[in-house]
Design a protein around this motif. Structure first.
Motif, mmCIF file in Angstrom:
data_model
loop_
_atom_site.group_PDB
_atom_site.id
_atom_site.type_symbol
_atom_site.label_atom_id
_atom_site.label_comp_id
_atom_site.label_asym_id
_atom_site.label_seq_id
_atom_site.Cartn_x
_atom_site.Cartn_y
_atom_site.Cartn_z
ATOM 1 N N ILE A 24 0.839 -1.203 0.000
ATOM 2 C CA ILE A 24 0.000 0.000 0.000
ATOM 3 C C ILE A 24 0.870 1.248 0.000
ATOM 4 C CG2 ILE A 24 -1.561 1.378 1.445
ATOM 5 C CD1 ILE A 24 -2.945 -1.247 2.187
ATOM 6 N N THR A 25 1.947 1.215 0.782
ATOM 7 C CA THR A 25 2.806 2.383 0.892
ATOM 8 C C THR A 25 3.469 2.708 -0.438
ATOM 9 O OG1 THR A 25 3.217 1.735 3.153
ATOM 10 C CG2 THR A 25 4.665 3.390 2.240
ATOM 11 N N LEU A 26 3.880 1.678 -1.177
ATOM 12 C CA LEU A 26 4.581 1.948 -2.425
ATOM 13 C C LEU A 26 3.623 2.220 -3.582
ATOM 14 C CD1 LEU A 26 7.556 -0.564 -2.264
ATOM 15 C CD2 LEU A 26 7.470 1.845 -1.627
ATOM 16 N N ILE A 27 2.451 1.576 -3.557
ATOM 17 C CA ILE A 27 1.573 1.678 -4.720
ATOM 18 C C ILE A 27 0.699 2.936 -4.690
ATOM 19 C CG2 ILE A 27 -0.457 0.596 -5.787
ATOM 20 C CD1 ILE A 27 0.942 -2.039 -5.486
ATOM 21 N N SER A 28 0.299 3.357 -3.473
ATOM 22 C CA SER A 28 -0.604 4.513 -3.395
ATOM 23 C C SER A 28 -0.079 5.752 -4.123
ATOM 24 C CB SER A 28 -0.901 4.853 -1.937
ATOM 25 O OG SER A 28 -1.498 3.760 -1.319
ATOM 26 N N PRO A 29 1.199 6.147 -3.908
ATOM 27 C CA PRO A 29 1.662 7.341 -4.628
ATOM 28 C C PRO A 29 1.639 7.131 -6.137
ATOM 29 C CG PRO A 29 3.256 6.676 -2.968
ATOM 30 C CD PRO A 29 2.251 5.583 -3.061
ATOM 31 N N LEU A 30 1.921 5.911 -6.581
ATOM 32 C CA LEU A 30 1.872 5.623 -8.017
ATOM 33 C C LEU A 30 0.477 5.886 -8.557
ATOM 34 C CD1 LEU A 30 3.939 2.362 -8.579
ATOM 35 C CD2 LEU A 30 4.187 4.545 -9.770
ATOM 36 N N ILE A 31 -0.522 5.393 -7.809
ATOM 37 C CA ILE A 31 -1.906 5.587 -8.241
ATOM 38 C C ILE A 31 -2.247 7.071 -8.226
ATOM 39 C CG2 ILE A 31 -4.317 5.170 -7.616
ATOM 40 C CD1 ILE A 31 -3.407 2.427 -6.575
ATOM 41 N N VAL A 33 -0.248 9.698 -8.440
ATOM 42 C CA VAL A 33 0.398 10.423 -9.528
ATOM 43 C C VAL A 33 -0.246 10.053 -10.857
ATOM 44 C CG1 VAL A 33 2.559 10.688 -10.799
ATOM 45 C CG2 VAL A 33 2.564 10.737 -8.304
ATOM 46 N N ALA A 34 -0.607 8.782 -10.996
ATOM 47 C CA ALA A 34 -1.220 8.342 -12.249
ATOM 48 C C ALA A 34 -2.527 9.090 -12.508
ATOM 49 C CB ALA A 34 -1.467 6.838 -12.210
ATOM 50 N N ILE A 35 -3.322 9.263 -11.426
ATOM 51 C CA ILE A 35 -4.608 9.938 -11.574
ATOM 52 C C ILE A 35 -4.414 11.333 -12.162
ATOM 53 C CG2 ILE A 35 -6.471 11.046 -10.245
ATOM 54 C CD1 ILE A 35 -6.404 8.572 -8.433
ATOM 55 N N PHE A 36 -3.303 11.990 -11.729
ATOM 56 C CA PHE A 36 -3.091 13.354 -12.199
ATOM 57 C C PHE A 36 -2.350 13.426 -13.528
ATOM 58 C CE2 PHE A 36 -4.221 14.036 -7.866
ATOM 59 C CZ PHE A 36 -5.012 15.169 -7.950
ATOM 60 N N ALA A 40 -3.199 14.108 -18.505
ATOM 61 C CA ALA A 40 -2.271 14.998 -19.202
ATOM 62 C C ALA A 40 -1.571 14.237 -20.321
ATOM 63 C CB ALA A 40 -1.239 15.555 -18.221
ATOM 64 N N LEU A 41 -1.141 13.016 -20.002
ATOM 65 C CA LEU A 41 -0.493 12.169 -20.995
ATOM 66 C C LEU A 41 -1.417 11.953 -22.186
ATOM 67 C CD1 LEU A 41 1.242 9.202 -19.142
ATOM 68 C CD2 LEU A 41 2.146 10.445 -21.109
ATOM 69 N N VAL A 42 -2.663 11.610 -21.863
ATOM 70 C CA VAL A 42 -3.638 11.362 -22.914
ATOM 71 C C VAL A 42 -3.793 12.617 -23.769
ATOM 72 C CG1 VAL A 42 -6.086 10.961 -23.358
ATOM 73 C CG2 VAL A 42 -4.862 9.565 -21.682
ATOM 74 N N ALA A 43 -3.867 13.767 -23.100
ATOM 75 C CA ALA A 43 -4.034 15.026 -23.826
ATOM 76 C C ALA A 43 -2.869 15.249 -24.779
ATOM 77 C CB ALA A 43 -4.151 16.183 -22.850
ATOM 78 N N VAL A 44 -1.658 15.005 -24.291
ATOM 79 C CA VAL A 44 -0.481 15.249 -25.117
ATOM 80 C C VAL A 44 -0.482 14.330 -26.331
ATOM 81 C CG1 VAL A 44 2.019 14.951 -25.215
ATOM 82 C CG2 VAL A 44 0.973 16.199 -23.320
ATOM 83 N N ILE A 251 4.958 11.259 0.783
ATOM 84 C CA ILE A 251 5.317 12.608 0.345
ATOM 85 C C ILE A 251 6.539 12.554 -0.556
ATOM 86 C CG2 ILE A 251 6.224 14.830 1.153
ATOM 87 C CD1 ILE A 251 4.362 14.466 3.616
ATOM 88 N N VAL A 252 7.583 11.815 -0.115
ATOM 89 C CA VAL A 252 8.821 11.751 -0.893
ATOM 90 C C VAL A 252 8.550 11.123 -2.254
ATOM 91 C CG1 VAL A 252 11.094 10.659 -1.022
ATOM 92 C CG2 VAL A 252 10.332 11.710 1.117
ATOM 93 N N LEU A 253 7.839 9.997 -2.245
ATOM 94 C CA LEU A 253 7.571 9.309 -3.517
ATOM 95 C C LEU A 253 6.727 10.167 -4.451
ATOM 96 C CD1 LEU A 253 6.867 5.530 -2.856
ATOM 97 C CD2 LEU A 253 8.719 6.571 -4.150
ATOM 98 N N THR A 254 5.737 10.876 -3.878
ATOM 99 C CA THR A 254 4.880 11.700 -4.720
ATOM 100 C C THR A 254 5.683 12.821 -5.364
ATOM 101 O OG1 THR A 254 3.072 11.232 -3.218
ATOM 102 C CG2 THR A 254 2.740 13.027 -4.778
#
Lengths: 443, 306
Positions: A24-31, A33-36, A40-44, A251-254
């Protein structure tokens, strides 16, 4: 003291070493960041994809579309619509757009797109906007105005907020800082929700752990070595360290992930501001970036040196109040989890009320409701952080913090009294009346 | 000197008196049985001795010192309801429990090595508790109780749930610890274990100390002067008429060449033997019947309930 440390260490390590925690600790920031970044990626990438559309215009209003940077390219065709429908594919078009003839007084124009495939939302919007623009130009001309005159009618309005307050000399002072209500609202909600989630999540974690020790009977072995209060505090402090570890990693990972994603997407707000349109992006996108740069500067202009430390005070104060309450509830429970719900609800009710009230409080951060809720200690851990970005009066803050810390001490004491009796009683759960009795009993 | 001395200890929960002026003394180095029916107040008493709770009244000395906060480190307690952290590994768990009892990291390691070898469970170190059978968990619990070399060991029903082999193994370990000078309190209502293990007992009922003393003294105190006589051949007629000479006894039962007699006050068992021989009874054995702890227990609990 040494034994308290041993308990903290065990409570911390057994949780941190769990696979579910690491995951959970490692995957949550990935999710997160992915949400945000995915939109943007799709837009580009979607922005570079071109849709070519054959246009059959029965109104004769539609003129040569020259904008090559747009994501949809129009080609005017004269063939009958049925022919176009049958042959568009072979001629290299993605679809056929049909514009019927219409009166100049028309309010709503229905146009039709024929294709095997589907238009993306962006492409649809782009087509609608451009046809609407052309129809508008046509109506303006038909009414006898020139385009220049029409441009003269348009006014761009922008609202700027400035903060006014009396300084200590009683003079009215206007501060330069932007009063960014939107950002303050967002910060309020996020701060309130973070505390809400942490209190519920770690509170129930402590409650379950206490119940487990009680139903396991290990508690009797442990408290033949240490005082029940030490065990309870060890648990509370150990779990708080787990929470802090998780947050620091998040925080650091994000930060790392967003900057990596930022470099990859080249959406650094400052760069976007300087070089408006270096990659031939559509103007809309540049505008979005401009907006995000503005939000970014609003965020950085917030008084973080003030918000973060006070947030942490409420975070810890609220944590100690609720985790000790949950520990007491866990200790009073019987072996059957089901029948213990009512006690859990007693501990959870104030947190849930706070989260329900967070919205009216943020809508009106100086209302009596907001003031009172941010002073009453069971609510203040969620409500006051939600108001922080609106800079509540200093006296309220001081009263609230004093109340918070005082009641943190009180609730830890109260829960300790209940806990030391509760963990030794097996079988049925205790009633509220019994809990009161335990508080004043002599061990 | 005694390892533990209780003087008029009282503990109440609301209106309920769980421990009612209990006093007794446990000599150093003995295995001491604390007996009593369910709900008699044994667990309340043990919790007071282990400093888990505090007595409302009365005094307690451990090894000559009034009971205080340093004493838990000198006591090993195995509760009746066993408990270990199910998800924790055996090695980590025992290390944690030993450290809580005040052992240093180095001592803990050394003691653990000793016990793991002694009970032959070296490959359990990295096993989680819930991977072990119930009997194996009991062994782990036993190690947790004795690891810190307590002066006083309190075992609440230590053999419940153990198969005969493991039971014997733990029994031997308890005796071995006792030989090394550790005093042991045994709380149980399995009387045959008390007969087998204990030198001293105290009987608690309804929070009160009903009976206390050395097992052999207690048996003497409650004996009913019963004797069992085995013989061969037939009994001469008229034996029941015990008006003969200076003996006064009643025959309690007579079957299958076994006679149970009760010697009445003022008579000597030797006289009976002499009388029977004179009557021509061929005696194969002559034994005094002492009451079992079980019988004493049932009788005394019955009496104190009246």
């Amino acid at each position: 003291m040494n034994k308290l440390w041993l308990i903290i260490e065990r409570e911390y390590l057994t949780r941190v070493k769990k696979k579910s925690f690491i995951l959970i600790t490692l995957i949550s920031p990935l999710i997160f960041v992915a949400i945000f970044t995915v939109p943007a990626l799709v837009a580009v990438f979607a922005g570079k994809e071109q849709t070519t559309v054959a246009v059959k215009d029965d109104s004769g209003v539609f003129t040569a579309p020259e904008d090559t940077s747009a994501r949809v390219t129009f080609v005017l065709m004269t063939d009958p619509i049925d022919v176009l429908k049958a042959t568009y594919k072979g001629r290299g078009f993605d679809g056929v757009l049909y514009i019927p003839s219409f009166q100049d007084t028309i309010k709503k124009l229905k146009i039709t797109y024929f294709s095997e495939g589907q238009l993306s939302l962006g492409a649809m919007k782009s087509i609608e906007d451009r046809i609407a623009g052309q129809v508008e130009d046509h109506k303006v001309k038909a009414a006898g105005y020139s385009e220049e005159v029409m441009e003269g009618f348009k006014t761009k309005v922008s609202l700027e907020q400035r903060e006014v307050a009396f300084n200590e000399n009683g003079e009215l002072v206007e501060t330069d800082k932007k009063n960014s209500a939107g950002v303050a609202t967002a910060i309020g909600f996020i701060a309130g929700f973070i505390i809400y989630i942490v209190l519920i999540f770690y509170g129930t974690m402590i409650m379950r752990s206490v119940m487990e020790e009680k139903t396991n009977r290990i508690v009797e072995v442990i408290i033949s070595s240490v005082k029940p209060f030490q065990l309870m505090m060890g648990k509370i402090i150990g779990v708080s360290a787990v929470g802090l570890t998780q947050m620091i990693i998040w925080i650091v990972l994000t930060i790392v992930l967003t900057s990596v994603a930022g470099i990859f997407l080249n959406v650094d707000p400052a760069a976007a501001q300087n070089a408006m349109n270096p990659m031939g992006q559509p103007p809309q996108q540049a505008e979005m970036m401009n907006q995000s740069a503005e939000i970014f500067s609003m965020i950085t202009s917030q008084n973080w040196g003030y918000i973060i430390p006070i947030f942490l005070v409420y975070f810890l104060g609220g944590y100690f109040i609720y985790s000790s309450l949950f520990a007491a509830v866990g200790s009073a429970m019987g072996d059957d989890m089901g029948e213990s719900q009512s006690l859990t609800i007693v501990a959870m009710a104030p947190i849930i009320i706070s989260i329900i009230l967070i919205s009216p409080v943020i809508d009106n951060p100086t209302s009596p409701l907001a003031t009172w809720m941010s002073i009453i200690p069971l609510f203040s851990p969620v409500i006051m952080p939600a108001r922080l970005a609106f800079e509540p009066p200093l006296w309220e803050l001081i009263v609230s913090i004093v109340m918070l810390l005082g009641s943190a001490v009180f609730f830890v004491w109260l829960s300790g009294r209940i806990y030391r009796v509760g963990i030794l009683l097996y079988g049925k759960k205790a009633s509220l009346k019994e809990l009161v009795k335990w508080t004043f009993s002599n061990e | 000197m005694s390892i533990l001395r209780l003087e008029s200890v009282v503990k109440t929960y609301g209106n309920f008196t769980a421990v009612d002026h209990v006093s007794f003394e446990i000599p150093k180095g003995v295995i001491f049985g604390m007996l009593g029916p369910n709900g008699a107040g044994k667990t309340s008493l043990i919790r007071i001795i282990t400093t888990i709770t505090r007595a409302d009244n009365g005094k307690i000395w451990l090894d000559g010192e009034p009971l205080n906060n340093r004493h838990p480190e000198q006591i090993g307690y195995m509760p009746e309801e066993r408990g270990l952290y199910k998800k924790m590994k055996v090695g980590e768990q025992l290390t944690y429990l030993a450290r809580l009892k005040g052992l240093s990291a180095a001592e803990t390691k050394q003691e653990l090595r000793y016990w793991f070898e002694r009970l032959d469970i070296k490959d359990w170190w990295d096993k989680k508790i819930d991977e072990l059978s119930k009997g194996m968990q009991q062994k782990v619990q036993f190690i947790a109780t004795v690891l810190h070399k307590p002066k006083l060991l309190i075992l609440d029903e230590p053999f419940s749930g153990l198969d005969p082999i493991n039971s014997n193994l733990i029994k031997d370990e308890i005796r071995e610890l006792n030989r090394k000078g550790i005093s042991i309190i045994f709380s149980t209502h399995r009387m045959e274990q008390v007969e087998e293990m204990c030198e001293h007992i105290v009987l608690i009922n309804k929070g009160k100390n009903v009976l206390e003393g050395q097992v052999k003294d207690v048996k003497q105190r409650f004996k009913e002067n019963l004797f069992k006589i085995e013989y061969t051949g037939d009994l001469p007629a008229g034996l029941d008429a015990t008006d003969a000479a200076n003996v006064d006894f009643d025959i309690k039962s007579k079957n299958d060449h076994t006679l149970t007699v009760q010697v009445n006050d003022g008579s000597d068992s030797n006289e009976i033997l002499r009388y029977l021989i004179r009557q021509g009874v061929h005696i194969r054995s002559f034994n005094e019947i002492l009451p079992s702890i079980n019988e004493i227990f049932i009788r005394q609990v019955g009496l104190s309930n009246q």
